[in-house]
Design a protein around this motif. Structure first.
Motif, PDB file in Angstrom:
ATOM      1  N   VAL A  11      48.597  54.584  58.238  1.00 12.10           N
ATOM      2  CA  VAL A  11      47.173  54.708  57.952  1.00 12.10           C
ATOM      3  C   VAL A  11      46.605  53.406  57.401  1.00 12.10           C
ATOM      4  O   VAL A  11      47.268  52.710  56.630  1.00 12.10           O
ATOM      5  N   ALA A  12      45.378  53.103  57.834  1.00 18.14           N
ATOM      6  CA  ALA A  12      44.611  52.021  57.191  1.00 18.14           C
ATOM      7  C   ALA A  12      43.291  52.594  56.712  1.00 18.14           C
ATOM      8  O   ALA A  12      42.714  53.476  57.356  1.00 18.14           O
ATOM      9  N   MET A  13      42.812  52.080  55.600  1.00 15.71           N
ATOM     10  CA  MET A  13      41.533  52.547  55.073  1.00 15.71           C
ATOM     11  C   MET A  13      40.569  51.379  55.040  1.00 15.71           C
ATOM     12  O   MET A  13      40.897  50.301  54.546  1.00 15.71           O
ATOM     13  N   ILE A  14      39.348  51.596  55.551  1.00 13.68           N
ATOM     14  CA  ILE A  14      38.321  50.552  55.529  1.00 13.68           C
ATOM     15  C   ILE A  14      37.281  50.940  54.484  1.00 13.68           C
ATOM     16  O   ILE A  14      36.608  51.966  54.622  1.00 13.68           O
ATOM     17  N   GLY A  15      37.174  50.120  53.461  1.00 15.29           N
ATOM     18  CA  GLY A  15      36.318  50.450  52.321  1.00 15.29           C
ATOM     19  C   GLY A  15      37.171  50.960  51.174  1.00 15.29           C
ATOM     20  O   GLY A  15      38.277  51.459  51.397  1.00 15.29           O
ATOM     21  N   VAL A  84      35.654  54.688  54.927  1.00 16.35           N
ATOM     22  CA  VAL A  84      34.990  55.129  53.700  1.00 16.35           C
ATOM     23  C   VAL A  84      33.971  54.100  53.226  1.00 16.35           C
ATOM     24  O   VAL A  84      33.683  53.991  52.034  1.00 16.35           O
ATOM     25  N   THR A  85      33.419  53.356  54.167  1.00 14.93           N
ATOM     26  CA  THR A  85      32.359  52.387  53.851  1.00 14.93           C
ATOM     27  C   THR A  85      31.034  53.122  53.652  1.00 14.93           C
ATOM     28  O   THR A  85      30.946  54.309  53.941  1.00 14.93           O
ATOM     29  N   PRO A  86      29.972  52.408  53.188  1.00 11.44           N
ATOM     30  CA  PRO A  86      28.643  53.019  53.265  1.00 11.44           C
ATOM     31  C   PRO A  86      28.314  53.386  54.708  1.00 11.44           C
ATOM     32  O   PRO A  86      28.872  52.812  55.652  1.00 11.44           O
ATOM     33  N   GLY A  87      27.386  54.322  54.874  1.00 10.69           N
ATOM     34  CA  GLY A  87      27.055  54.872  56.188  1.00 10.69           C
ATOM     35  C   GLY A  87      26.642  53.823  57.216  1.00 10.69           C
ATOM     36  O   GLY A  87      26.890  53.994  58.412  1.00 10.69           O
ATOM     37  N   SER A  88      26.051  52.739  56.745  1.00 10.31           N
ATOM     38  CA  SER A  88      25.531  51.754  57.687  1.00 10.31           C
ATOM     39  C   SER A  88      26.638  51.084  58.508  1.00 10.31           C
ATOM     40  O   SER A  88      26.381  50.542  59.580  1.00 10.31           O
ATOM     41  N   ALA A  89      27.865  51.122  58.009  1.00 11.49           N
ATOM     42  CA  ALA A  89      28.964  50.490  58.740  1.00 11.49           C
ATOM     43  C   ALA A  89      29.814  51.481  59.525  1.00 11.49           C
ATOM     44  O   ALA A  89      30.718  51.089  60.255  1.00 11.49           O
ATOM     45  N   MET A  91      29.435  53.347  62.213  1.00 10.04           N
ATOM     46  CA  MET A  91      29.537  53.297  63.660  1.00 10.04           C
ATOM     47  C   MET A  91      30.416  52.149  64.113  1.00 10.04           C
ATOM     48  O   MET A  91      31.347  52.329  64.899  1.00 10.04           O
ATOM     49  N   GLU A  92      30.124  50.981  63.608  1.00 13.65           N
ATOM     50  CA  GLU A  92      30.845  49.808  64.083  1.00 13.65           C
ATOM     51  C   GLU A  92      32.362  49.971  63.881  1.00 13.65           C
ATOM     52  O   GLU A  92      33.146  49.742  64.810  1.00 13.65           O
ATOM     53  N   VAL A  93      32.740  50.387  62.699  1.00 12.53           N
ATOM     54  CA  VAL A  93      34.166  50.503  62.408  1.00 12.53           C
ATOM     55  C   VAL A  93      34.809  51.622  63.216  1.00 12.53           C
ATOM     56  O   VAL A  93      35.861  51.440  63.840  1.00 12.53           O
ATOM     57  N   ALA A  94      34.165  52.772  63.220  1.00 10.47           N
ATOM     58  CA  ALA A  94      34.777  53.938  63.869  1.00 10.47           C
ATOM     59  C   ALA A  94      34.927  53.715  65.367  1.00 10.47           C
ATOM     60  O   ALA A  94      35.977  54.022  65.958  1.00 10.47           O
ATOM     61  N   VAL A  95      33.894  53.170  65.979  1.00  7.18           N
ATOM     62  CA  VAL A  95      33.965  52.959  67.421  1.00  7.18           C
ATOM     63  C   VAL A  95      35.040  51.910  67.760  1.00  7.18           C
ATOM     64  O   VAL A  95      35.848  52.096  68.686  1.00  7.18           O
ATOM     65  N   ALA A  96      35.083  50.849  66.956  1.00  2.00           N
ATOM     66  CA  ALA A  96      36.120  49.834  67.186  1.00  2.00           C
ATOM     67  C   ALA A  96      37.508  50.437  67.065  1.00  2.00           C
ATOM     68  O   ALA A  96      38.416  50.157  67.866  1.00  2.00           O
ATOM     69  N   ALA A  97      37.690  51.287  66.092  1.00  5.90           N
ATOM     70  CA  ALA A  97      39.005  51.898  65.883  1.00  5.90           C
ATOM     71  C   ALA A  97      39.362  52.826  67.029  1.00  5.90           C
ATOM     72  O   ALA A  97      40.488  52.802  67.556  1.00  5.90           O
ATOM     73  N   ALA A 111      26.601  58.994  60.318  1.00  6.61           N
ATOM     74  CA  ALA A 111      25.971  57.675  60.431  1.00  6.61           C
ATOM     75  C   ALA A 111      24.603  57.746  59.771  1.00  6.61           C
ATOM     76  O   ALA A 111      24.149  58.812  59.373  1.00  6.61           O
ATOM     77  N   ASN A 112      23.949  56.601  59.682  1.00  4.96           N
ATOM     78  CA  ASN A 112      22.624  56.584  59.063  1.00  4.96           C
ATOM     79  C   ASN A 112      21.506  56.922  60.036  1.00  4.96           C
ATOM     80  O   ASN A 112      20.412  57.259  59.607  1.00  4.96           O
ATOM     81  N   THR A 113      21.786  56.781  61.328  1.00  2.96           N
ATOM     82  CA  THR A 113      20.761  57.126  62.306  1.00  2.96           C
ATOM     83  C   THR A 113      21.364  58.027  63.361  1.00  2.96           C
ATOM     84  O   THR A 113      22.589  58.035  63.584  1.00  2.96           O
ATOM     85  N   LEU A 114      20.467  58.747  64.010  1.00  4.67           N
ATOM     86  CA  LEU A 114      20.904  59.659  65.053  1.00  4.67           C
ATOM     87  C   LEU A 114      21.515  58.876  66.210  1.00  4.67           C
ATOM     88  O   LEU A 114      22.509  59.294  66.815  1.00  4.67           O
ATOM     89  N   ALA A 115      20.934  57.706  66.500  1.00 10.10           N
ATOM     90  CA  ALA A 115      21.438  56.899  67.607  1.00 10.10           C
ATOM     91  C   ALA A 115      22.886  56.494  67.352  1.00 10.10           C
ATOM     92  O   ALA A 115      23.766  56.629  68.217  1.00 10.10           O
ATOM     93  N   GLU A 116      23.149  56.022  66.140  1.00  9.15           N
ATOM     94  CA  GLU A 116      24.515  55.633  65.799  1.00  9.15           C
ATOM     95  C   GLU A 116      25.470  56.823  65.877  1.00  9.15           C
ATOM     96  O   GLU A 116      26.571  56.719  66.415  1.00  9.15           O
ATOM     97  N   ALA A 117      25.018  57.938  65.335  1.00  9.51           N
ATOM     98  CA  ALA A 117      25.870  59.128  65.352  1.00  9.51           C
ATOM     99  C   ALA A 117      26.173  59.537  66.792  1.00  9.51           C
ATOM    100  O   ALA A 117      27.306  59.944  67.123  1.00  9.51           O
ATOM    101  N   GLY A 118      25.157  59.425  67.651  1.00  8.27           N
ATOM    102  CA  GLY A 118      25.361  59.783  69.048  1.00  8.27           C
ATOM    103  C   GLY A 118      26.392  58.879  69.703  1.00  8.27           C
ATOM    104  O   GLY A 118      27.295  59.350  70.429  1.00  8.27           O
TER     105      GLY A 118
END
Lengths: 392, 392, 392, 392
Positions: A11-15, A84-89, A91-97, A111-118
């Motif tokens: 396991v790795a944890m980001i944040g 476990v970063t703030p919401g603004s990050a 999408m980027e981290v999760a999708v990359a992973a 996510a912080n926006t619906l677009a990111e969550a989508g």
């Protein structure tokens, strides 16, 4: 199964903020109490500030640390990335992973926006085809009393559901001089009480009822529109500046009601300005033949009412600490209380079991997205004078 | 003052159902515990059915009875008319009584329609010019804990009010075979949970905060649209027919939120379908420096929170049974509970004191009308997809 | 301080039952949340059965295991011995460890007999002269609410103490077919409810009041004198034999009252036969100016009453989850609950801090001995028709 | 039955303090809510002070008054004498009334001494042979929740009773400057907390269990041995003298335990020095299959636990306000609370029904005497260092 006999889950944890402490505890603890099919290895933690990162790694028990999260996410010796970063990050981290073939556990809200969550849900759907799984961290589903509530609804204990009422009350912003943390900044946090704690009650109601919200009408309010800047973080708040002030760009409170896919009526309130309520996630589910009530400030208890109890009917105060209750057998004897962090430990247990079985862990990113849709609909309704906003 | 020394207040009551029992008890009892400036004389009761009327007169302690309420209302030896009929008759009786120069106490809600309520308020305004007073019976204002809540808000104990939450939960309609009483018939009752119990929480919040609602958004719902006809009344419900059924024409539940004149946010729910909640009128008032919480099922208690209590702050469970608490000195020692009917006795006390002093008793018909306006706005909002409905 | 910078504290644990799980968790967890002056190393665990021992070592996180506790106790690379065996073995292990120059943490009750407890206190006193410390594990002292209670008494918040009332209610023996575990066998357990849970309330009252019991009068009772033999252990109980039965040789319940060194009156009840009460350690302390109440089934809460609150006085339900409350700053934000095992983690924290500072950790073996004296006095009183039994 | 059709029951009351107000209310109110077989006539009240007596007669609704109680007791037009004097006068009045052929209702405790109580029971036994009945006023038996508790025990709902715990906690003497009322004077009151409120819990436990205490061990304590003299009575207390002080000659608190005739263990505490507890008569009954719990400060509720509820077992908070609950059908709809005085009204109902049926009303003077025997045994035990004192 001995430690050695179990295949590892690396396991790795980001944040590594408040949520990082809770997640790390869970990764350390789950295999001490539950028979996990995998041996957990806490390989690496990533964060921006090298100093606090090193300290966090030591403190929380991660073997290595790295200030470059991308490097971590792409390591071959990592099986799962915990975001476990703030919401603004998120999408980027999760999708990359996910793209890198790692299973992902992501804190709520998705996510912080619906677009990111989508986008995240889409990435998760694709990953699933490759046997890679994503899960969003609504840990309150793993409070034994909440899980028991779900089981009772599912087994028909309270009949058809007519109404639900849910509130999440806190009071840490009541003081108008409480400082301006990142949670009060829309660009970092997305929304205020609505996204932070409102998300929890939306998920809790949808989870326990097994239904989705089909429309909402709501209002939000920012009671204190300007606050002193934050000088130093302490817990969820911190020390306030005496001279500098800044604007609050998120809601302090949100109220809304809606309809459930089964035809019921649901009410919600999320606020950080209810003096005396510290962490009062409360819900009550009214069915045709009974009812359930829960309060996170009394988290080892579920209140159960059944008309079948006849002339001695009354809400039963069930201590959810018996071995036959969800998750409890792994812990202590009856009447010995569990706490906040146990939900995280149970989350690890369920996640690892699902991954090992090749099954989708719940709640999925799709479920997280559905919660985001509700929150977004509430915001749209609130922006349009509480107009009824269907969730299509 | 001895009985003989006090001038009489000669009372007639129109109607004699459940509310008649409660009001009669209050008329009999008030002067036994309080020093009233007038000697209460329970002169006459009016009703349609001569048999049940005679029995009611005997049982409740009224000297005479008459099947013609108009005759009673016009008697010279009557000073005050107490109206406890179903809502559909309120206007006719109350206006006739005021026109005949009698003081009037009228049960809530003031009327079934806004038009009727408006006419009543107008009649009351005219009568007042002649020193004749009208009052509407929101007795829960007279529960000592509720009155104490009002006093604490007024004295600034909890600061400025930001949010209120109020519910009135009952469960007597949960059973879909509960019979169709007059309370489920729009032509007699005006509305369902909204007017019957929703009225109480609207009044309670406006009273305790000292503010008015300025707009609302709401939904109502009739979960059971057809029920067996009523064969025989028992209590609030009765025996159901096995063959005949009829339509329910009022709401089973209403949920709404709104804004307060002081800028706060208020949420409301009234339902008769919350299993396990029998008479749960609950409210919580969140201010800037503290909070108050009340539950009618625990009516001798007020919960009080103050940040000023520092690191031992917590909701104080105040037993409102001390002699310094409102109304209590007349009753029992500390810790000796009062019940439902005490509110009615306190209402008589306050009404008689105001009349004797030549002052407007509270709540006035104008205040009752304001509650009606709110209920009507909720109905309009509910009929238009929860559209925001200002109260102008 | 980084891990590397802190000198190690090398720990061995003797025994690995239910208490072993709790202690191991604490040894693993304390340095993850608290800044300990020493780095904890979980070196070895000892037990009789090689198989279950190996599994326990793996599960709980001990590096090595050994079936010979004496060998472990004498190892040079061990600094502290944690004794979690049944009470009958406490003396032998603890004294050997102290004699070998190891610090000792010993589970409560200190021993099964007063003689053994006395010998242990003596050994501890001698060891202390050499800078070696012993502590007995009354972990409930480390529940934040209990510690806060102690602090409030100490600071005079409730005035002089007049009365205390304490109960410890469980129900796991209500069923007369619950099996005969070692806890029901006098030779292993010493006594029943009295020593197991009565010890906790005696310690709690003496700790919170800062006073000692000076005399007692009591009764004990064994309601079920014969039970099925135990076939297999599960949790605190297990599967009962269908054919074989054996005698219960300890008490099921004990009731007693006594006098406190400050002149107050104290009542106690310990029982395993109170249906519906799972782990209800409850106490209430009545002082001259206020009172405190606690319930372990609601362990994050302390009830505080003060006459100084005037006409809004009432028991304050204090959520003991604020950063300024004892131990809490290390954990979660306000309103986030702690559970049973946190007391053990706090115990490790306090023990390590005391050892590092060269100070006697509390409660000392002398304090454990004093609790034993009380229990023994209760037994003598109970054996002599509740005769008053002074503690000299 | 109309008023006229019912034969009268002509009542006189001797004494008119706090208890006189409660009893008068009951005599006035019972026939307004219950179908009594007799028409109550409140003929006369007797007292020493002509002025306060006249006022009391007016206030409470008695037709006549007389300063000579003997004259009243012997009037031909009196059927029943209600004795609400201080305990020291109980015997003389009650025996005179019984000898004069009047039914007697006598407040508890039956008398100040065992000898007096014995004489009263004897007089009652003789009177009964002539169809004249005596009853002692333990009104808490008539709280619906307490009566329901009795019914549940009787029907075997909680199995065989193993343990009971009862406390009666008040705090009005916590202040050491509270004045010296007659209740603190042994010659008037007989004893302190023990006889005043301890009597209630002894009766409650014996009533609900249907068993008698067979032996006790107890302690009493007077924490404040000297107090300012009383200048003026107000409620149960009053205004204290600033110069004169006098000795307290009764107990402030009493603690005791005992054995029940069915083999169970019972604990008791009565105190007037428990800050924050105003009128906390609490009991819990632990049976083999379930348990019951009650608190007079929450008097419309009974807590019911049953192992039969399986994995959702928990104390049910039963609102004892349903029509099928004892006494309730006569009052209000479900969830509408009853108060302190309702017990007195129920007492009148039961007493009148028994008299009309020619049956012994309960509790009889013999039952009152049994309570006195227990209290006296506690006093003897307390005077002899808590010595075990059998009740033979």
């Amino acid at each position: 199964m001995t430690d050695a006999a179990r295949p590892p889950l690396r396991v790795a944890m980001i944040g590594h903020g408040f949520m990082g402490a809770a997640h790390s505890h869970a990764w350390r603890t789950a295999q001490r109490f539950f028979d996990l099919p995998r041996r957990i290895e806490m390989v690496a933690v990533a964060g921006r500030n090298p100093e606090t990162l090193r300290e966090a790694a030591d403190r929380y028990g991660w073997s290595e640390c790295d200030t470059d999260w991308r490097r971590v996410v792409e390591r071959d010796d990592i099986d799962l990335v915990d975001v476990v970063t703030p919401g603004s990050a998120h999408m980027e981290v999760a999708v990359a992973a996910l793209d890198a073939g790692k299973h992902v556990l992501c804190e709520k809200p998705l996510a912080n926006t619906l677009a990111e969550a989508g986008a995240m849900a889409e990435a998760a759907a694709k990953a699933r085809e490759r046997g890679v799984f994503a899960m969003v961290g609504f840990t309150y589903r793993r409070v034994p009393a909440v899980r028991l509530a779900r089981e009772l609804v599912e087994s028909g204990e309270i009949g058809r559901i007519r109404q639900t009422r849910a509130v999440y009350l806190q009071d840490w912003l009541s003081d108008e001089n409480a400082p301006l943390t990142w949670r009060l900044d829309r660009s970092a946090a997305g929304s205020g009480a609505l996204g932070d704690i409102g998300a929890h009650i939306v998920d809790a109601i949808q989870y326990v009822t097994g239904q989705e919200l089909t429309g909402v009408s709501g209002m939000t309010r920012t009671f204190v529109t300007e606050r002193p800047m934050l000088e130093e973080s302490v817990g969820l708040s911190g020390r306030a500046s005496e001279s500098r002030r800044g604007p609050v760009t998120v809601d302090d409170a949100a109220v809304f009601f809606g309809t459930l896919s089964g035809g019921g009526l649901a009410t919600f309130e999320a606020t950080r300005m209810a003096p005396g309520r510290k962490n009062a996630l409360r819900f009550e589910i009214s069915g045709t033949t009974g009812a359930l009530a829960f309060d996170l400030e009394d988290l080892n208890t579920l209140q159960v009412f059944s008309f079948a109890d006849g002339n001695t009917a009354g809400f039963r105060r069930v201590l959810v600490t018996e071995p036959e209750h969800p998750y409890v057998a792994a812990w202590w004897p009856p009447g010995h209380m569990l706490g906040y962090e146990h939900g995280f430990t149970h989350q690890v247990r369920d996640l690892v079991a699902a991954i090992d079985a090749g099954e989708q862990p719940r709640p999925s990113f799709e479920e997280g997205l559905q919660v985001q849709r509700v929150l977004e609909a509430v915001e749209r309704s609130a922006a349009a004078d509480a107009r009824w906003t269907p969730l299509t």
